[in-house]
Design a protein around this motif. Structure first.
Motif, PDB file in Angstrom:
ATOM      1  N   ALA A 368     -17.150 -24.098 -75.775  1.00  0.00           N
ATOM      2  CA  ALA A 368     -16.479 -23.091 -76.601  1.00  0.00           C
ATOM      3  C   ALA A 368     -16.019 -21.910 -75.754  1.00  0.00           C
ATOM      4  O   ALA A 368     -14.918 -21.371 -75.950  1.00  0.00           O
ATOM      5  N   ALA A 369     -16.851 -21.499 -74.805  1.00  0.00           N
ATOM      6  CA  ALA A 369     -16.484 -20.383 -73.924  1.00  0.00           C
ATOM      7  C   ALA A 369     -15.307 -20.764 -73.028  1.00  0.00           C
ATOM      8  O   ALA A 369     -14.392 -19.956 -72.795  1.00  0.00           O
ATOM      9  N   MET A 370     -15.301 -21.997 -72.536  1.00  0.00           N
ATOM     10  CA  MET A 370     -14.188 -22.452 -71.705  1.00  0.00           C
ATOM     11  C   MET A 370     -12.894 -22.482 -72.513  1.00  0.00           C
ATOM     12  O   MET A 370     -11.821 -22.113 -72.022  1.00  0.00           O
ATOM     13  N   ASP A 371     -13.008 -22.917 -73.760  1.00  0.00           N
ATOM     14  CA  ASP A 371     -11.834 -22.935 -74.632  1.00  0.00           C
ATOM     15  C   ASP A 371     -11.321 -21.519 -74.872  1.00  0.00           C
ATOM     16  O   ASP A 371     -10.109 -21.275 -74.907  1.00  0.00           O
ATOM     17  N   ALA A 372     -12.241 -20.568 -75.005  1.00  0.00           N
ATOM     18  CA  ALA A 372     -11.863 -19.177 -75.276  1.00  0.00           C
ATOM     19  C   ALA A 372     -11.110 -18.542 -74.117  1.00  0.00           C
ATOM     20  O   ALA A 372     -10.254 -17.669 -74.325  1.00  0.00           O
ATOM     21  N   VAL A 373     -11.396 -18.970 -72.886  1.00  0.00           N
ATOM     22  CA  VAL A 373     -10.692 -18.389 -71.739  1.00  0.00           C
ATOM     23  C   VAL A 373      -9.477 -19.219 -71.333  1.00  0.00           C
ATOM     24  O   VAL A 373      -8.810 -18.922 -70.336  1.00  0.00           O
ATOM     25  N   CYS A 388     -23.226 -26.928 -66.261  1.00  0.00           N
ATOM     26  CA  CYS A 388     -23.568 -25.827 -65.363  1.00  0.00           C
ATOM     27  C   CYS A 388     -23.789 -24.539 -66.154  1.00  0.00           C
ATOM     28  O   CYS A 388     -24.728 -23.778 -65.891  1.00  0.00           O
ATOM     29  N   LEU A 389     -22.942 -24.295 -67.151  1.00  0.00           N
ATOM     30  CA  LEU A 389     -23.084 -23.091 -67.963  1.00  0.00           C
ATOM     31  C   LEU A 389     -24.375 -23.115 -68.774  1.00  0.00           C
ATOM     32  O   LEU A 389     -24.986 -22.065 -69.010  1.00  0.00           O
ATOM     33  N   ALA A 390     -24.804 -24.295 -69.204  1.00  0.00           N
ATOM     34  CA  ALA A 390     -26.107 -24.387 -69.867  1.00  0.00           C
ATOM     35  C   ALA A 390     -27.208 -23.966 -68.906  1.00  0.00           C
ATOM     36  O   ALA A 390     -28.187 -23.310 -69.304  1.00  0.00           O
ATOM     37  N   GLY A 391     -27.063 -24.323 -67.633  1.00  0.00           N
ATOM     38  CA  GLY A 391     -28.027 -23.873 -66.626  1.00  0.00           C
ATOM     39  C   GLY A 391     -27.957 -22.375 -66.409  1.00  0.00           C
ATOM     40  O   GLY A 391     -28.987 -21.701 -66.251  1.00  0.00           O
ATOM     41  N   ALA A 452     -23.595 -18.066 -63.729  1.00  0.00           N
ATOM     42  CA  ALA A 452     -22.283 -18.434 -64.233  1.00  0.00           C
ATOM     43  C   ALA A 452     -21.186 -18.519 -63.159  1.00  0.00           C
ATOM     44  O   ALA A 452     -20.271 -19.340 -63.266  1.00  0.00           O
ATOM     45  N   PRO A 453     -21.214 -17.669 -62.099  1.00  0.00           N
ATOM     46  CA  PRO A 453     -20.148 -17.778 -61.097  1.00  0.00           C
ATOM     47  C   PRO A 453     -20.053 -19.160 -60.460  1.00  0.00           C
ATOM     48  O   PRO A 453     -18.990 -19.515 -59.943  1.00  0.00           O
ATOM     49  N   ALA A 454     -21.130 -19.941 -60.497  1.00  0.00           N
ATOM     50  CA  ALA A 454     -21.099 -21.274 -59.898  1.00  0.00           C
ATOM     51  C   ALA A 454     -20.435 -22.306 -60.805  1.00  0.00           C
ATOM     52  O   ALA A 454     -20.207 -23.435 -60.386  1.00  0.00           O
ATOM     53  N   CYS A 455     -20.110 -21.909 -62.043  1.00  0.00           N
ATOM     54  CA  CYS A 455     -19.701 -22.883 -63.059  1.00  0.00           C
ATOM     55  C   CYS A 455     -18.195 -22.926 -63.296  1.00  0.00           C
ATOM     56  O   CYS A 455     -17.736 -23.702 -64.146  1.00  0.00           O
ATOM     57  N   GLY A 456     -17.426 -22.092 -62.637  1.00  0.00           N
ATOM     58  CA  GLY A 456     -15.972 -22.173 -62.744  1.00  0.00           C
ATOM     59  C   GLY A 456     -15.390 -21.606 -64.013  1.00  0.00           C
ATOM     60  O   GLY A 456     -14.264 -21.946 -64.376  1.00  0.00           O
ATOM     61  N   LEU A 457     -16.120 -20.739 -64.703  1.00  0.00           N
ATOM     62  CA  LEU A 457     -15.578 -20.127 -65.916  1.00  0.00           C
ATOM     63  C   LEU A 457     -14.751 -18.903 -65.523  1.00  0.00           C
ATOM     64  O   LEU A 457     -15.272 -17.932 -64.993  1.00  0.00           O
ATOM     65  N   SER A 458     -13.457 -18.973 -65.738  1.00  0.00           N
ATOM     66  CA  SER A 458     -12.586 -17.865 -65.340  1.00  0.00           C
ATOM     67  C   SER A 458     -11.410 -17.763 -66.293  1.00  0.00           C
ATOM     68  O   SER A 458     -11.166 -18.671 -67.080  1.00  0.00           O
TER      69      SER A 458
END
Length: 458
Positions: A368-373, A388-391, A452-458
């Motif tokens: 959901a967060a990836m979809d939001a960005v 990864c984001l769950a981690g 989170a920086p390791a998970c590619g959420l941008s």
């Protein structure tokens, strides 16, 4: 999960005179693949009956020793020294069996394998340990346990002796030396996986069941890191093994209390202890979704986007809004989270623990967060990022000083559900490229350790 504080800490415990590392507890048998390409005569093993289990042990030991003949000089710039005290197989059901070194009677070995530093010897129970391991987790589990014990022999040659441990208990706590031995075992298994072993063949596909042995041998939930016999929780043990598998023996040898973080913790309140660290299904579902909303709101808004929490919709059957994601699904078209609350998810919760539920829901919130960005939510990269984001979320709740946090055992529950199921690593279309479970734990651990920086959420 609980409402209390938790923090990452190091430990200060000491090793006992014998390194007793393997003790079987009840578990569900699983099929395991044969890992030998021809066996070695076990005649060099003292007390052997020459049977199949000692043939497997002899085969494993032969190749473990071959590995260290090369790896020890490469790691320490010194030649490998063969074990002086020998190798012992003990039939603990035989009253007349001779006791191995570091014991007074054969029954002292029951259910165990250990390295005896005073005699420089290794012993195991061939009646109630190795065949049980083989039956429940496959041949590879036997190999891993013996490679772990050999790791303690390596430590003895490094100067990590009982005398050194007594002199400097803060430098050589038990949980550190156990992690190092798990790490050495991982380095050896990678060597085998690379096709360099003469007699063994252990592919990545059999590691999941074999790692079940390390999960089984974890410390009881709530064991303090300062316990003299602490070996580590499942997360710490599997992490150490994976580090050895990925980084090699030199990395393992460099482990210290200054550079190794452990997650094992004791219960901090009586209520949490009485519940075994688990909340009822309905409570954990409500608590974790509320907390995930706050966590991902911060990530998404930190990326300059707007966050709207997906509406949670309970279902009686497995969600089918967007491919087969398992018992929890993110539905991008409706921006909802469908949660199956009648069978599969409550069963996972009851069998593994409440954070099995937490990890699955956290990974769907990750989508959901990836979809939001504006990131893709389908494909291998999306599946990896969600896990990864769950981690990363797990890292957040574990390191909090106040409020909603993790209980002892929660990280072990995460490891168990990730080894057994790929739900948390499926994308929004129900696809997953993260096989085997060994790889899923690796990705999740990256989020736990790096955030989170390791998970590619941008």
């Amino acid at each position: 999960m609980r409402r209390a504080s938790a923090r990452l800490v190091l430990l200060t415990t000491v090793l006992v005179a014998t390194t007793s590392c393997a003790q079987v507890v009840p578990g569900k048998p699983v099929a395991g693949e044969t890992v030998t390409r021809g066996t070695v005569d076990p005649g060099f093993i003292r007390g052997t009956d020459g049977g199949p289990i000692d043939q497997l042990a002899a085969t494993a030991i032969t190749d473990i020793n071959t590995y260290w003949e090369d790896a020890f000089p490469d790691t320490f710039d010194e030649p490998w020294q063969e074990l002086e005290g020998g190798i012992y197989s003990v039939d603990t059901t035989d009253p007349s069996a001779k006791p191995p070194p570091c014991t007074e009677k054969a029954s002292d070995v029951e259910g165990n394998a250990f390295y005896c530093p005073s005699a420089d010897a290794i012993a195991w129970d061939r009646a109630a340990l190795l065949p049980v391991l083989q039956d429940r987790f496959g041949d590879a589990a036997v190999v891993i346990v013996l490679a772990h014990e050999w790791g303690h022999a390596v430590q003895n040659r490094m100067g990590i002796t009982p005398e050194a441990e007594r002199r400097e208990p803060r430098r050589f706590p038990t949980i550190l030396t156990e992690a190092m031995a798990d790490c050495f075992a991982g380095a050896f298994i990678k060597w085998v996986n690379d096709g360099r072993s003469e007699h063994l063949g252990i592919g990545s596909e059999v590691l999941d069941s074999a790692l079940g042995a390390l999960v089984t041998f974890r410390d009881p939930v709530g064991t303090s890191q300062t316990d003299r016999s602490a070996h580590g929780n499942a997360f710490d043990r599997v992490s150490a093994f994976q580090d050895g598998y990925q980084q090699g023996a030199k990395f393992c040898a460099a482990m210290t209390v200054d550079n190794r973080v452990f997650t094992q913790q004791a219960f901090t309140n009586a209520d949490d202890r009485d519940r075994g660290g688990n909340l009822p299904f309905d409570e954990i579902l409500t608590a974790v979704t509320e907390d995930l909303d706050r966590y991902y709101k911060g990530l998404v808004e930190g990326a300059g986007k707007q966050w709207t929490a997906p509406k949670t919709t309970p279902t009686e059957q497995e969600p089918d809004c967007s491919g087969d994601q398992g018992p929890v699904a993110f539905c991008p078209a409706e921006d909802t989270l469908e949660v199956e609350v009648e069978e599969d998810l409550p069963e996972l919760h009851a069998r593994i623990g409440d954070y099995a539920t937490g990890v699955l829901v956290a990974s769907r919130y990750g989508l959901a967060a990836m979809d939001a960005v504006g990131a893709e939510v389908a494909g291998a990269s999306a599946a990896t990022s969600a896990l990864c984001l769950a981690g990363a979320y797990t890292r957040e709740v574990f390191t909090r000083q106040d409020g909603f946090g993790l209980s002892p055992g929660d990280l072990d529950e995460a490891v168990q559900v990730l080894l057994a199921y790929d739900y948390a690593a499926r994308d929004a279309a129900g696809g997953s490229a993260l096989e085997p479970g060994f790889k899923r734990v690796e990705v999740f651990r990256g989020g736990v350790l790096e955030g989170a920086p390791a998970c590619g959420l941008s």
